[in-house]
Design a protein around this motif. Sequence first.
Motif, PDB file in Angstrom:
ATOM      1  N   CYS A   6      27.519  26.396  59.943  1.00  0.00           N
ATOM      2  CA  CYS A   6      27.459  26.562  58.488  1.00  0.00           C
ATOM      3  C   CYS A   6      28.371  27.713  58.102  1.00  0.00           C
ATOM      4  CB  CYS A   6      26.025  26.797  58.001  1.00  0.00           C
ATOM      5  SG  CYS A   6      25.211  28.233  58.725  1.00  0.00           S
ATOM      6  N   ASP A   7      28.684  27.834  56.816  1.00  0.00           N
ATOM      7  CA  ASP A   7      29.654  28.849  56.404  1.00  0.00           C
ATOM      8  C   ASP A   7      29.530  29.152  54.920  1.00  0.00           C
ATOM      9  OD1 ASP A   7      31.138  26.780  54.985  1.00  0.00           O
ATOM     10  OD2 ASP A   7      32.011  26.212  56.918  1.00  0.00           O
ATOM     11  N   GLY A   8      30.341  30.140  54.460  1.00  0.00           N
ATOM     12  CA  GLY A   8      30.366  30.501  53.044  1.00  0.00           C
ATOM     13  C   GLY A   8      31.555  31.395  52.741  1.00  0.00           C
ATOM     14  N   LEU A   9      31.801  31.605  51.457  1.00  0.00           N
ATOM     15  CA  LEU A   9      32.948  32.402  51.009  1.00  0.00           C
ATOM     16  C   LEU A   9      32.558  33.248  49.819  1.00  0.00           C
ATOM     17  CD1 LEU A   9      36.641  31.513  50.700  1.00  0.00           C
ATOM     18  CD2 LEU A   9      35.441  32.030  48.573  1.00  0.00           C
ATOM     19  N   ALA A  10      33.182  34.421  49.714  1.00  0.00           N
ATOM     20  CA  ALA A  10      33.007  35.297  48.552  1.00  0.00           C
ATOM     21  C   ALA A  10      34.308  36.040  48.303  1.00  0.00           C
ATOM     22  CB  ALA A  10      31.868  36.292  48.784  1.00  0.00           C
ATOM     23  N   GLN A  11      34.481  36.510  47.076  1.00  0.00           N
ATOM     24  CA  GLN A  11      35.637  37.322  46.745  1.00  0.00           C
ATOM     25  C   GLN A  11      35.374  38.784  47.090  1.00  0.00           C
ATOM     26  OE1 GLN A  11      38.193  36.592  43.307  1.00  0.00           O
ATOM     27  NE2 GLN A  11      36.609  35.239  42.487  1.00  0.00           N
ATOM     28  N   LEU A  12      36.445  39.459  47.498  1.00  0.00           N
ATOM     29  CA  LEU A  12      36.410  40.906  47.717  1.00  0.00           C
ATOM     30  C   LEU A  12      37.184  41.569  46.592  1.00  0.00           C
ATOM     31  CD1 LEU A  12      37.212  41.139  51.544  1.00  0.00           C
ATOM     32  CD2 LEU A  12      34.998  41.588  50.453  1.00  0.00           C
ATOM     33  N   ARG A  13      36.527  42.433  45.863  1.00  0.00           N
ATOM     34  CA  ARG A  13      37.177  43.196  44.791  1.00  0.00           C
ATOM     35  C   ARG A  13      36.974  44.669  45.125  1.00  0.00           C
ATOM     36  NH1 ARG A  13      34.023  39.123  42.690  1.00  0.00           N
ATOM     37  NH2 ARG A  13      35.076  37.489  41.479  1.00  0.00           N
ATOM     38  N   THR A  14      38.002  45.317  45.616  1.00  0.00           N
ATOM     39  CA  THR A  14      37.882  46.699  46.081  1.00  0.00           C
ATOM     40  C   THR A  14      38.758  47.626  45.253  1.00  0.00           C
ATOM     41  OG1 THR A  14      39.666  46.469  47.691  1.00  0.00           O
ATOM     42  CG2 THR A  14      37.461  45.884  48.422  1.00  0.00           C
ATOM     43  N   THR A  15      38.372  48.878  45.205  1.00  0.00           N
ATOM     44  CA  THR A  15      39.182  49.915  44.558  1.00  0.00           C
ATOM     45  C   THR A  15      39.326  51.069  45.522  1.00  0.00           C
ATOM     46  OG1 THR A  15      37.202  50.869  43.545  1.00  0.00           O
ATOM     47  CG2 THR A  15      38.446  49.275  42.228  1.00  0.00           C
ATOM     48  N   GLY A  16      40.556  51.358  45.910  1.00  0.00           N
ATOM     49  CA  GLY A  16      40.780  52.439  46.855  1.00  0.00           C
ATOM     50  C   GLY A  16      40.434  52.023  48.268  1.00  0.00           C
ATOM     51  N   PRO A  17      40.382  52.995  49.179  1.00  0.00           N
ATOM     52  CA  PRO A  17      40.167  52.695  50.601  1.00  0.00           C
ATOM     53  C   PRO A  17      38.716  52.428  50.980  1.00  0.00           C
ATOM     54  CG  PRO A  17      40.429  55.053  50.303  1.00  0.00           C
ATOM     55  CD  PRO A  17      40.646  54.437  48.945  1.00  0.00           C
ATOM     56  N   ASP A  18      37.793  52.765  50.101  1.00  0.00           N
ATOM     57  CA  ASP A  18      36.385  52.612  50.453  1.00  0.00           C
ATOM     58  C   ASP A  18      35.998  51.132  50.508  1.00  0.00           C
ATOM     59  OD1 ASP A  18      36.043  55.344  50.536  1.00  0.00           O
ATOM     60  OD2 ASP A  18      35.501  55.463  48.407  1.00  0.00           O
TER      61      ASP A  18
END
Length: 559
Positions: free
Chosen positions: A480-492
């Motif tokens: 089974c599997d899934g996907l999500a978006q990554l929305r990052t600001t800076g290195p953290d």
Amino acid sequence: MTRPTPEARPRSARKPPAGKPPLASRLMRSTWRGLPAARHEVGVERGLTVPAADGSPLVTDHYFPRAEGDFPTLLVRSPYGRGVPWSPQYGMLFAEQGFHVVLQSCRGTGGSGGDFHFWRNEAPDGRATVDWLREQPWFDGSLGTVGPSYLGYVQWALALEPPPELKAMVVQVGLHDPYALFHTDGVLHLETALAVGSGMTYQHRGMGPFLRATLRLQRRMRSVVTARPSRGAYADALGGEVPWLDGVMDHPDPDDPHWDGASLAGAADRAAVPTVLITGWHDVLAGQTFEQYGRLRRAGADATLLVGPWTHTSALQKGWPEVFAESLAWLRAHLCADPSGLRPTPVRVHLGGTEPAVRDLEAWPPAGAATASWFPAPDGHLTAEPPTDAAPLASFRHDPAGPTPSVGGPLLSRTAGARDNGALEAREDVLTFTGPVLTEPLTVLGPVSARISASTDTGHGDVFTRLCDVDPEGRSTNVCDGLAQLRTTGPDPVRVTVPMGHTAYRFGIGHRVRWQISGGAHPRFAPNPGTGASRTDATEYVPVRVTVHADSELMLPVE
């Protein structure tokens, strides 16, 4: 209008004129093994017209047992035409078991008048059809609905305000939320959107046009899914523009007014109609089926669930004898007062893995399941020991111009289902973390999820995460599997929770659990351009480096 009771109607009025079903329908019955013997010969009235809510004529075929007496009615409303496979699988098979079957083309399809819209007309047109049924001398006042995929959507549409005659629903690999069919976390299901666009446009025109359209899409798929911008790129492959598909692709936000009224999830909250739900572990609509079941059970509904080792299409092919038996038993129980075919528990699931079996359960997810957490560790290991820190652990570079390909899983194509992931996992843009060799079986029952702690160097990326089973020979197979978006600001890093679907799966002795992480699965999902631009409008693609941190976690519900 006051409808006469069955006793008040002449016997001749209850037996419609008997024509023969199409030859193809009669021949196709012999292609399935394990079906119950026919109880009746079947007659058919073809080309009836039923007024839609706006007065448009809805072309309708009526299949019926060629016998005296009263029989309950099944309503099957479809945007895919009324020929093969709908005529044999629904018209023929159910009529010969003792049901009137009303097989109707939705508005704007299969010769019916008006214009097709993916979700706006089904509730009023369903009610209009029930109004028409009430006037038919053979209608005995007992109604059920049955059908797969979009034919499930029209059932939920009728269940929003269920007529009193509606006594049972059979939703097979069924839809209730168009947004969730086409998007996950704002990410377009690109391959599914194209396949549905082709099917909705051509299947109702007949098998010949549909097969030609399918082959044309296959030949031109690569050019469509790699086009920049992707907006409108499908037109050549689909033979022209499809306005509703443009709307789907241009509105990735679930809160956009475009989707107002599309989801029929609320119908399951009312617990008004006894419902059986059927899906497969690799069905593109499995997540919607589990949501439907959860809503029905919370509302106290009479509902059961069957989950088989199927994809969206194989449930109606390889799985059809079991799917038909389950459907027939439910309809007989609620329309014919014959519960003899019902199974003893509300839930039946096929257990995958090294020891395939069938489990009858009282609930889904099963009560009392524990959560086993697995954590990524250096050198590609997967361990049950929690990390001591949240340090960066491993990274990969995802290039949307040469994206990570999709392999198997819940698709509408022939490549759906469990597949060998070896070539995929050999790529540099795919991370794998593999657990130790199991010394005893590990059974996973329920919804799988992951918490992924990750950072990006562009601020924009996706994370695709998959549970795999590695056998003693080293073959890795997706579960089974899934996907999500990554929305990052800076290195953290950010921490995202990724639902990975439900499963019932046993990892055997000598096998290993593998957690796979990448930046996408193309063309199953539209690629993230890496810039924050719209996926349909982007012309510039920027590679993104995704760094996974040690405090990421794979969560498995286990016995």
